[in-house]
Design a protein around this motif. Sequence first.
Motif, PDB file in Angstrom:
ATOM      1  N   THR A  51       0.961  -1.091  -0.052  1.00 29.35           N
ATOM      2  CA  THR A  51       0.217   0.080  -0.039  1.00 29.35           C
ATOM      3  C   THR A  51       0.983   1.131   0.062  1.00 29.35           C
ATOM      4  O   THR A  51       1.721   1.286   0.724  1.00 29.35           O
ATOM      5  N   ARG A  52       0.649   1.959  -0.928  1.00 35.42           N
ATOM      6  CA  ARG A  52       1.415   3.221  -1.118  1.00 35.42           C
ATOM      7  C   ARG A  52       0.723   4.584  -0.654  1.00 35.42           C
ATOM      8  O   ARG A  52      -0.663   4.624  -1.068  1.00 35.42           O
ATOM      9  N   SER A  53       1.448   5.648  -0.143  1.00 38.04           N
ATOM     10  CA  SER A  53       0.547   6.900   0.267  1.00 38.04           C
ATOM     11  C   SER A  53       1.042   8.092  -1.040  1.00 38.04           C
ATOM     12  O   SER A  53       2.213   7.633  -1.710  1.00 38.04           O
ATOM     13  N   ILE A 104       4.472   9.786  -5.889  1.00 40.13           N
ATOM     14  CA  ILE A 104       3.841   8.412  -6.087  1.00 40.13           C
ATOM     15  C   ILE A 104       2.597   8.383  -5.747  1.00 40.13           C
ATOM     16  O   ILE A 104       2.068   8.823  -4.820  1.00 40.13           O
ATOM     17  N   THR A 111      -1.276   7.083  -4.698  1.00 39.31           N
ATOM     18  CA  THR A 111      -1.843   6.281  -3.750  1.00 39.31           C
ATOM     19  C   THR A 111      -2.249   4.958  -4.385  1.00 39.31           C
ATOM     20  O   THR A 111      -2.518   4.854  -5.527  1.00 39.31           O
ATOM     21  N   GLN A 136       0.652  -1.372  -5.238  1.00 38.62           N
ATOM     22  CA  GLN A 136       1.645  -1.525  -5.840  1.00 38.62           C
ATOM     23  C   GLN A 136       1.879  -3.098  -5.809  1.00 38.62           C
ATOM     24  O   GLN A 136       2.359  -3.488  -4.782  1.00 38.62           O
ATOM     25  N   ASP A 178      12.266  -1.087  -6.714  1.00 34.84           N
ATOM     26  CA  ASP A 178      11.794   0.339  -6.402  1.00 34.84           C
ATOM     27  C   ASP A 178      12.546   1.152  -5.189  1.00 34.84           C
ATOM     28  O   ASP A 178      12.019   0.539  -4.265  1.00 34.84           O
ATOM     29  N   LEU A 188      10.495   2.859  -2.296  1.00 36.39           N
ATOM     30  CA  LEU A 188       9.934   1.942  -1.261  1.00 36.39           C
ATOM     31  C   LEU A 188      10.417   2.108   0.013  1.00 36.39           C
ATOM     32  O   LEU A 188      11.837   2.142   0.172  1.00 36.39           O
TER      33      LEU A 188
END
Length: 101
Positions: A15-17, A22, A24, A27, A51, A54
């Motif tokens: 889960t990305r913020s 980048i 949300t 990924q 990546d 990260l």
Amino acid sequence: MPVQLGEQTYRVRVTRSATNGISTGVQQFEVALEDRMTVLDALFRIQREQDSSLSFRCACRVGMCGTCAMSVNGIPALACKTRVECWKRIPSTSRPWPICP
């Protein structure tokens, strides 16, 4: 480093913020599976090979237990103690704890 053909892999969803350009959302990454690999090992491998943006917290090697805490498939866990082999049949989704920034 790309995963070799025929190599056992592990699928990780992170889960990305929305920071630093980048978007949300979730990924997905494929990681080569090793014996005794932990979720933290998989995250380090993604950061090193796929990546570099990260980011996650851990201070396990200096004895600050609990800093690698995250939600793995909805279950609170320590990434350094959670073995990938426990989750290899289903993709693992890693999220930060809601109480941690």
